[in-house]
Design a protein around this motif. Sequence first.
Motif, PDB file in Angstrom:
ATOM      1  N   GLY A  36      37.391   9.555 -10.839  1.00  0.00           N
ATOM      2  CA  GLY A  36      38.323   8.542 -11.304  1.00  0.00           C
ATOM      3  C   GLY A  36      38.509   8.530 -12.799  1.00  0.00           C
ATOM      4  O   GLY A  36      37.981   9.371 -13.529  1.00  0.00           O
ATOM      5  N   GLY A  37      39.248   7.524 -13.234  1.00  0.00           N
ATOM      6  CA  GLY A  37      39.518   7.338 -14.646  1.00  0.00           C
ATOM      7  C   GLY A  37      39.389   5.875 -15.014  1.00  0.00           C
ATOM      8  O   GLY A  37      39.379   5.002 -14.150  1.00  0.00           O
ATOM      9  N   TYR A  38      39.276   5.604 -16.326  1.00  0.00           N
ATOM     10  CA  TYR A  38      39.125   4.220 -16.752  1.00  0.00           C
ATOM     11  C   TYR A  38      39.600   4.030 -18.185  1.00  0.00           C
ATOM     12  O   TYR A  38      39.835   4.984 -18.920  1.00  0.00           O
ATOM     13  N   TYR A  39      39.721   2.767 -18.553  1.00  0.00           N
ATOM     14  CA  TYR A  39      39.982   2.363 -19.925  1.00  0.00           C
ATOM     15  C   TYR A  39      38.704   1.721 -20.454  1.00  0.00           C
ATOM     16  O   TYR A  39      38.044   0.964 -19.744  1.00  0.00           O
ATOM     17  N   SER A  40      38.331   2.016 -21.700  1.00  0.00           N
ATOM     18  CA  SER A  40      37.120   1.464 -22.303  1.00  0.00           C
ATOM     19  C   SER A  40      37.442   0.730 -23.590  1.00  0.00           C
ATOM     20  O   SER A  40      38.381   1.079 -24.307  1.00  0.00           O
ATOM     21  N   ASN A  41      36.606  -0.279 -23.891  1.00  0.00           N
ATOM     22  CA  ASN A  41      36.678  -1.021 -25.138  1.00  0.00           C
ATOM     23  C   ASN A  41      35.256  -1.139 -25.659  1.00  0.00           C
ATOM     24  O   ASN A  41      34.419  -1.778 -25.025  1.00  0.00           O
ATOM     25  N   PHE A  42      34.962  -0.504 -26.813  1.00  0.00           N
ATOM     26  CA  PHE A  42      33.597  -0.395 -27.327  1.00  0.00           C
ATOM     27  C   PHE A  42      33.484  -0.899 -28.755  1.00  0.00           C
ATOM     28  O   PHE A  42      34.414  -0.749 -29.556  1.00  0.00           O
ATOM     29  N   HIS A  43      32.323  -1.450 -29.069  1.00  0.00           N
ATOM     30  CA  HIS A  43      31.953  -1.743 -30.457  1.00  0.00           C
ATOM     31  C   HIS A  43      31.247  -0.488 -30.970  1.00  0.00           C
ATOM     32  O   HIS A  43      30.193  -0.110 -30.436  1.00  0.00           O
ATOM     33  N   PRO A  44      31.758   0.188 -31.996  1.00  0.00           N
ATOM     34  CA  PRO A  44      31.195   1.475 -32.411  1.00  0.00           C
ATOM     35  C   PRO A  44      29.886   1.374 -33.205  1.00  0.00           C
ATOM     36  O   PRO A  44      29.192   2.361 -33.356  1.00  0.00           O
ATOM     37  N   ASP A  45      29.536   0.216 -33.728  1.00  0.00           N
ATOM     38  CA  ASP A  45      28.305  -0.052 -34.482  1.00  0.00           C
ATOM     39  C   ASP A  45      28.343   0.472 -35.911  1.00  0.00           C
ATOM     40  O   ASP A  45      27.393   0.315 -36.643  1.00  0.00           O
ATOM     41  N   TYR A  46      29.427   1.083 -36.351  1.00  0.00           N
ATOM     42  CA  TYR A  46      29.503   1.522 -37.744  1.00  0.00           C
ATOM     43  C   TYR A  46      30.722   0.939 -38.444  1.00  0.00           C
ATOM     44  O   TYR A  46      30.878   1.101 -39.645  1.00  0.00           O
ATOM     45  N   SER A  47      31.593   0.257 -37.716  1.00  0.00           N
ATOM     46  CA  SER A  47      32.761  -0.376 -38.320  1.00  0.00           C
ATOM     47  C   SER A  47      33.087  -1.647 -37.533  1.00  0.00           C
ATOM     48  O   SER A  47      32.607  -1.847 -36.413  1.00  0.00           O
TER      49      SER A  47
END
Length: 181
Positions: A36-47
């Motif tokens: 399958g496939g997905y959309y992600s939303n992440f906090h990158p921890d450097y910005s």
Amino acid sequence: MIKRLILAAAMTLLPACMMGQAAPAMRGGIPALSVGGYYSNFHPDYSTPRLGGVGIYADWSLLGKLGVEGEARWLRFNQFLGSYEDNYLVGPRYARRYGKFVPYVKFMLGAGELEFPNNQGHGGYFALAPGGGLDYRFNRHVTIRAIDYEYQFWPSAPGGGLPTHGLTPNGFSFGAAYRIF
């Protein structure tokens, strides 16, 4: 002579009879493979801004509730001064089905790639990613990934927040998969 024929016939048919005994133990048959496939939303921890992106994943159920998950994620939306993250991870997955709902936990290992803001550098780092989520079996072939959460550890990456060295990106994903077999 007749006794030998009966004995030979019995020895020939015995394995076929024994296979009939083993069939009920093979519930589930071939291990299930979904892609399958997905959309992600992440906090990158450097910005500060969260990164969004798309990814693909595969779930392979090997031993009932225990399986393997692999994923590739490209966090390229909402870049801060040209920065982005990519993930390539694989690891064990434990899932349990409750009707149409399938909660799961996973522990993945692999690589995280990072482009720092303002083209300050690019690097590939070892990543650990415990996580979990909830899938919903829409029908026999389609599964909706309602929520997936990962908290990644990139111990060798420069920067990051305390109390760890390295980076700890984390975020949510949602999507859908198709069961191939």
